[in-house]
Write an enzyme that holds these catalytic residues in place. Structure first.
Site, PDB file in Angstrom:
ATOM      1  N   CYS A   1       0.681  -1.152   0.038  1.00 59.21           N
ATOM      2  CA  CYS A   1       0.127  -0.233  -0.254  1.00 59.21           C
ATOM      3  C   CYS A   1       1.052   1.196  -0.178  1.00 59.21           C
ATOM      4  CB  CYS A   1      -0.733   0.236   1.238  1.00 59.21           C
ATOM      5  SG  CYS A   1      -0.074   0.044   2.649  1.00 59.21           S
ATOM      6  N   GLN A   2       2.289   0.902   0.191  1.00 63.06           N
ATOM      7  CA  GLN A   2       3.231   1.969  -0.099  1.00 63.06           C
ATOM      8  C   GLN A   2       2.710   3.561  -1.010  1.00 63.06           C
ATOM      9  OE1 GLN A   2       4.465  -0.399   0.037  1.00 63.06           O
ATOM     10  NE2 GLN A   2       5.019  -0.527   1.806  1.00 63.06           N
TER      11      GLN A   2
END
Length: 297
Positions: free
Chosen positions: A75-76
């Site tokens: 999810c960065q």
């Protein structure tokens, strides 16, 4: 027995939580070597190094016939902590949806950062789930109201092939604790300090916390107190009052990993793996809500 596969498993926060709730984790998949090594240390079932974008992924997973697939696509690119550019990591959310749609387990759980709700990738993924026949429930959960002594908001999208949209909304909401869990609630006096330092994202934020409140979000960085640190007006104590940083192991407790959970690798790697993990008790909360729904029949 609910047969479960964990995709993008990391070091096993989701697996541990679902296993605690009684789900049978068949196997897990990730591509991060450091996380896989830790996962292997702590679970009896296999974990495989696999790029889930590979063409053969769906064929491999189809033969396993899981009842539920759980996972948190990296999810960065959505994170408020870093670059918001929509890149390859964001595309893994779509890949996760494609895998679910192709395999059609009765259930799925997708976890991500809370601000994915503002990203155009989410409606795309939901469209794939809906076209595959899933009823879905989505909710941002505050971990501190789900048995975790930490202010950490995470987005959960839960699908059931036989349900209507919103099927789990009531259970997810009504089981939340009215009170946020503090470190003292969870760990008692075991830290042997009332105040501790947690390196902030910026010096506009406080860095000294009390055990009588929830922790700030555990990130993948754990730095010592800088020399000459200037007290923030919201700090709970002055550095001179015996304040210290938390150890790597203590930070894993705040992520609600059990004491016997083993972490291996360099300190930097262990901190990254712990910071990226889904808190065990948060995953367990979601798993128990699913069980309650099933029991209601």
């Amino acid at each position: 027995m609910i047969n479960t596969i964990d995709l993008f498993c990391g070091c096993g926060g989701m697996s541990c939580g679902f296993q605690n709730a009684g789900f049978n984790i068949m196997e897990a998949y990730d591509i991060w070597d450091a996380a896989i090594k830790i996962y292997e240390k702590n679970f009896k079932h296999p974990v495989y190094k696999k790029d889930l974008n590979d063409d053969d992924t769906i064929e491999i997973l189809k033969g396993k016939k899981p009842d539920i697939i759980i996972g948190g696509p990296p999810c960065q690119d959505f994170s408020i902590a870093g670059n918001r550019k929509m890149g390859e990591r964001a595309n893994l959310t779509i890949r996760y949806a494609q895998i679910i749609a192709a395999i059609k387990p009765k259930w799925f759980v997708m976890e991500n950062v809370y601000n994915i709700e503002r990203m155009p990738i989410l409606p795309e993924a939901i469209k794939i789930f809906k076209e595959a026949g899933y009823g879905i429930t989505s909710k941002v959960l505050d971990a501190s109201r789900c048995g975790v002594p930490q202010k950490r908001k995470r987005f959960f999208l839960i699908g059931n092939i036989e349900a209507q949209d919103g099927f789990l909304d009531e259970i997810l909401e009504t089981n939340l604790s009215e009170k946020q869990m503090t470190l003292y609630d969870y760990l008692g006096d075991s830290l042997q300090t009332e105040f501790y330092y947690m390196h902030p994202r910026s010096y506009n934020r406080r860095a000294v916390f009390s055990i009588y409140e929830p922790s700030a979000t555990i990130r993948g960085v754990n730095r010592p107190i800088p020399s000459g640190y200037q007290r923030h007006n919201a700090d709970k104590a002055d550095i001179s009052e015996g304040v210290r940083s938390l150890t790597t192991k203590e930070r894993s407790y705040i992520q609600t990993f059990p004491e016997e959970f083993e972490f291996v690798g360099s300190k930097t790697v262990m901190e990254q793996v712990i910071g990226n993990a889904v808190p065990v008790k948060l995953a367990e909360y979601v798993a128990n809500c699913i069980l309650e729904y099933k029991e209601r029949g």
